[in-house]
Design an enzyme around this catalytic site. Structure first.
Site, PDB file in Angstrom:
ATOM      1  N   SER A 259       2.986   2.457   1.804  1.00 55.83           N
ATOM      2  CA  SER A 259       3.158   2.557   0.351  1.00 55.83           C
ATOM      3  C   SER A 259       2.692   3.919  -0.130  1.00 55.83           C
ATOM      4  O   SER A 259       2.054   4.680   0.606  1.00 55.83           O
ATOM      5  CB  SER A 259       2.352   1.464  -0.343  1.00 55.83           C
ATOM      6  OG  SER A 259       0.981   1.811  -0.322  1.00 55.83           O
ATOM      7  N   LYS A 260       3.005   4.183  -1.378  1.00 58.05           N
ATOM      8  CA  LYS A 260       2.609   5.452  -1.982  1.00 58.05           C
ATOM      9  C   LYS A 260       1.096   5.592  -1.951  1.00 58.05           C
ATOM     10  O   LYS A 260       0.557   6.685  -1.770  1.00 58.05           O
ATOM     11  CB  LYS A 260       3.139   5.507  -3.411  1.00 58.05           C
ATOM     12  CG  LYS A 260       2.666   6.720  -4.187  1.00 58.05           C
ATOM     13  CD  LYS A 260       3.486   6.926  -5.432  1.00 58.05           C
ATOM     14  CE  LYS A 260       2.707   7.519  -6.592  1.00 58.05           C
ATOM     15  NZ  LYS A 260       1.719   8.529  -6.216  1.00 58.05           N
ATOM     16  N   ARG A 261       0.394   4.465  -2.115  1.00 65.61           N
ATOM     17  CA  ARG A 261      -1.071   4.519  -2.108  1.00 65.61           C
ATOM     18  C   ARG A 261      -1.628   5.034  -0.777  1.00 65.61           C
ATOM     19  O   ARG A 261      -2.649   5.703  -0.746  1.00 65.61           O
ATOM     20  CB  ARG A 261      -1.659   3.146  -2.451  1.00 65.61           C
ATOM     21  CG  ARG A 261      -2.282   3.146  -3.846  1.00 65.61           C
ATOM     22  CD  ARG A 261      -2.739   1.770  -4.251  1.00 65.61           C
ATOM     23  NE  ARG A 261      -1.599   0.878  -4.435  1.00 65.61           N
ATOM     24  CZ  ARG A 261      -1.487  -0.317  -3.851  1.00 65.61           C
ATOM     25  NH1 ARG A 261      -2.430  -0.781  -3.062  1.00 65.61           N
ATOM     26  NH2 ARG A 261      -0.421  -1.060  -4.086  1.00 65.61           N
ATOM     27  N   GLY A 263      -0.293   7.277   1.054  1.00 65.69           N
ATOM     28  CA  GLY A 263      -0.168   8.731   0.992  1.00 65.69           C
ATOM     29  C   GLY A 263      -1.277   9.346   0.152  1.00 65.69           C
ATOM     30  O   GLY A 263      -1.902  10.331   0.544  1.00 65.69           O
TER      31      GLY A 263
END
Ligand code: GLU
Length: 513
Positions: A259-261, A263
């Site tokens: 997920s973006k989190r 990253g």
């Protein structure tokens, strides 16, 4: 059969890196078979539409060098390629299903559906419940017409026949059998915006655009049985595309979906390009802006879920296209090892010529004023540019990203004025000043100031005097660089030139003593 594949993103925000991999696999598959690769924008969900997202997607593939054969930006025989522009087409196909009794109109309001969900545990709109709902199967023809004439909104639902075995023949997962009783009567069309849902639009377009293979993320596997039913209802079984559902990209630790989190937490981008959310203004980093080379990103992604069957890793697009095979894709998720991504970038930086790297450096100097000044000089003065080329060649092996060369190389352009204290303490001996003064005399005498020649002469001098090679080299480096780092010392002297080297040694003697 002419292979035709499509990448069909919904413009709901920036393209996730997993979507880029899906597109890449479609592209490689098309290239391998000499087929066509189509971009189709699936913008039928007006609630989730984000402006700028389509442009972003097109720019991202431009940057990556992945070209579509057809698409909203290119046109093509099957245009339009934006689903919102195909409304009348979908309407026609919805009507076909209604006419055949394979779909029906439903008037249930969100409140009524909610009430049902509260009343019946695990409520599903299907054969077991549809006859207790407000739809064209339970209402009289007159009531249906009255409701529609009164402007009441409705949806069209597919009528799923229960207890049928649906077989999905997936090129990656093999045969998946599903009992149709677990499927619900999915909404295919909404009167409120006169738009189809994903399921209907997807099948109609894949059919009309003569798509032969649907290669997409694993999250769509549960929809495949419904899609197969739709192909059957339309009577298109014979031209139904083959399915291939790609494994998920997993968190670097391997547990759960990337997920973006992840990253944000670990410091790597999950989007190809930087993205600014049009509503919140929030900025998400991109591979391009982080300094990745597009070829490195593609090579990295290509191997997340597929490999050529041996341990080769650095593969050109042509090699990838030749070797790629859906059958060799893995069934299980691929850990997103972003460190490996950095390694790929390192490898691709090494493959660039020094001139190319120097030219790239000119474009990536904005993070520091001194770098900018040097870049400006290099733009206007060929000798400075040539120096940058040499420096790039010397230090590129030490970096993962081109822009990191600046930090490694700054001392070539700016002489040190201070000297790393720890190194001075450790390396500067009582006789260092005397030895370095003697060294300046030796350097003066060197006529051909190449790395090789200087090294030979300086070593001869050290040996004849029985000095410690280590001691001298350490303080020599300190004088030239200001600290105990950098490439081979005589590579440095060659690039700096005789005059500059002697100046730096003299200055170090004065300042450190
Ligand atoms: N519009 C869908 C998506 O955003 C496409 C899925 C498919 O390829 O069928 O992923």
């Amino acid at each position: 059969m002419n292979v035709r594949v499509r990448f069909a993103p919904s413009p709901t925000g920036p393209l996730h890196i997993g979507g880029v991999r899906t597109a890449l696999y479609n592209y490689l598959f098309a290239k391998k078979h000499g087929g066509d690769f189509i971009l189709r924008i699936e913008d039928t969900d007006s609630q989730r539409f984000v402006s700028g997202a389509e442009e972003y997607i097109i720019e991202a593939f431009d940057w990556l060098g992945i070209a579509f054969d057809e698409g909203p930006h290119k046109g093509g025989k099957y245009a339009p390629y934006r689903q919102s522009e195909r409304k009348p087409i979908y309407k026609e196909y919805v009507d076909r299903l209604l006419k055949k009794g394979l779909a029906y109109i439903a008037f249930d309001t969100p409140e009524q559906l909610e009430a049902k969900r509260n009343e019946i545990p695990n409520f599903q709109y299907d054969a077991s419940t549809r006859l207790s709902m407000k739809n064209s199967l339970t209402l009289s023809q007159k009531e249906i017409e009255d409701r529609i004439n009164a402007g009441e909104q409705y949806v069209v639902r597919i009528k799923i026949e229960p207890s049928q075995i649906i077989v999905v023949n997936d090129l990656i997962r093999g045969e998946v059998r599903v009992n149709s009783s677990i499927l619900d009567d999915k909404v295919l069309y909404k009167s409120v915006d006169q738009l189809p849902t994903y399921h209907l639009a997807n099948i109609v377009d894949d059919h009309l655009m003569e798509i032969t293979h649907v290669i997409r993320g694993e999250e769509w596997l549960p929809s495949a049985p419904l899609h197969i039913v739709l192909y059957q209802y339309f009577g298109w079984e014979n031209t139904m595309p083959r399915f291939a559902h790609l494994p998920l990209l997993l968190k670097p630790e391997g547990n759960g979906k990337l997920s973006k989190r992840d990253g944000d937490r670990l410091g790597f981008p999950v989007f190809p390009l930087q993205w600014q959310d049009p509503k919140t203004g929030e900025i998400s980093s991109g591979y391009r802006e982080a300094g990745y080379l597009p070829q490195a990103v593609l090579n990295f992604l290509a191997l997340l879920g597929w490999n050529p069957g041996d341990n080769r890793e650095i593969l050109s697009m042509n090699e990838l296209a030749t070797l790629f095979a859906l059958e060799k894709c893995s069934k299980s998720g691929a850990k997103f090892d972003y460190k490996k991504g950095e390694w790929f970038n390192h490898q691709y930086v090494q493959l660039k010529s020094n001139e190319e790297i120097a030219t790239m450096l000119l474009e990536t100097s904005s993070h520091c004023k001194i770098f900018q000044e040097i870049a400006d000089q290099a733009r206007n003065n060929n000798a400075v540019f040539e120096k940058l080329v040499k420096v790039a060649g010397l230090v590129k092996e030490r970096v993962n990203f081109v822009k990191e060369i600046w930090e490694q190389a700054i001392f070539f352009f700016v002489a040190p004025t201070t000297y790393d204290e720890k190194t001075v303490k450790k390396r500067w001996k009582e006789n260092s000043a005397v030895q370095l003064t003697e060294l300046t005399g030796i350097l003066e005498s060197i006529e051909v100031f190449t790395a090789e020649n200087s090294e030979k002469i300086v070593i001869q001098w050290i040996e004849s005097k029985e000095y410690s090679l280590g001691n001298i080299m350490n303080v020599f480096r300190l004088a030239l660089v200001g600290e105990a780092k950098g490439p081979h010392i005589f590579d440095i002297t060659e690039i700096l030139g005789k005059e500059e080297v002697i100046k730096r040694v003299k200055r170090a003697i004065t300042i450190i003593n």
